[in-house]
Design a protein around this motif. Structure first.
Motif, PDB file in Angstrom:
ATOM      1  N   PHE A  58      89.660  33.923  80.803  1.00 32.68           N
ATOM      2  CA  PHE A  58      89.677  35.226  80.521  1.00 32.68           C
ATOM      3  C   PHE A  58      89.840  35.569  81.955  1.00 32.68           C
ATOM      4  N   PRO A  59      90.080  35.964  83.346  1.00 32.11           N
ATOM      5  CA  PRO A  59      88.772  36.100  84.278  1.00 32.11           C
ATOM      6  C   PRO A  59      87.553  36.835  84.467  1.00 32.11           C
ATOM      7  N   ILE A  60      86.857  36.364  84.432  1.00 33.93           N
ATOM      8  CA  ILE A  60      85.642  37.693  84.203  1.00 33.93           C
ATOM      9  C   ILE A  60      85.585  38.066  86.155  1.00 33.93           C
TER      10      ILE A  60
ATOM     11  N   THR B 239      92.437  32.053  77.366  1.00 36.26           N
ATOM     12  CA  THR B 239      91.577  31.048  76.190  1.00 36.26           C
ATOM     13  C   THR B 239      90.211  32.037  76.673  1.00 36.26           C
ATOM     14  N   GLY B 240      89.506  31.669  76.088  1.00 37.43           N
ATOM     15  CA  GLY B 240      87.857  32.398  76.295  1.00 37.43           C
ATOM     16  C   GLY B 240      87.686  33.733  75.342  1.00 37.43           C
TER      17      GLY B 240
ATOM     18  N   ARG C 101      96.759  33.020  74.244  1.00 35.32           N
ATOM     19  CA  ARG C 101      96.459  31.248  72.903  1.00 35.32           C
ATOM     20  C   ARG C 101      95.557  31.605  72.457  1.00 35.32           C
ATOM     21  N   ARG C 102      94.245  32.142  73.071  1.00 31.75           N
ATOM     22  CA  ARG C 102      93.054  32.513  71.601  1.00 31.75           C
ATOM     23  C   ARG C 102      92.335  32.958  73.070  1.00 31.75           C
ATOM     24  N   ILE C 103      92.101  34.555  72.701  1.00 29.84           N
ATOM     25  CA  ILE C 103      90.991  35.326  73.157  1.00 29.84           C
ATOM     26  C   ILE C 103      90.563  36.217  71.564  1.00 29.84           C
ATOM     27  N   PRO C 104      89.068  35.432  71.652  1.00 30.31           N
ATOM     28  CA  PRO C 104      88.613  35.980  70.267  1.00 30.31           C
ATOM     29  C   PRO C 104      87.293  37.191  70.762  1.00 30.31           C
TER      30      PRO C 104
END
Length: 90
Positions: free
Chosen positions: A35-37, A56-57, A78-81
């Motif tokens: 994820f682009p901070i 992700t992230g 895909r996966r972003i908690p």
């Protein structure tokens, strides 16, 4: 700019976009990586759509500081908690 078959990593330089930017709509592309901070620096952002990519992230905690953000679409990645747990300061 959604559904345009963009691919690759969204660079941290996204933070250099205009501070007046109100919408960043990059949904349903092929954006990969974490994820682009840098998005958290876009202080006037009202809408952020990054759904339908391969991100992700963690979602950065500072995203909560975007006081005008009313729409946030992150599903179908895909996966972003959820937010990364932070340690309380002693």
């Amino acid at each position: 700019m959604g559904v345009n078959e963009f691919s690759g990593i969204l660079p941290e330089s996204v933070a250099n976009l205009s501070l007046n930017l109100g919408q960043l709509l990059l949904d349903k592309n092929g954006i990969t990586g974490e994820f682009p901070i840098g998005v958290t620096n876009l202080v006037n952002l009202e809408s952020l759509a990054l759904n339908g990519n391969e991100l992700t992230g963690y979602i950065p905690n500072d995203l909560g500081k975007l006081q005008f953000l009313g729409l946030l679409y992150l599903m179908q990645n895909r996966r972003i908690p959820y937010w990364k747990p932070t340690q309380p300061k002693p």
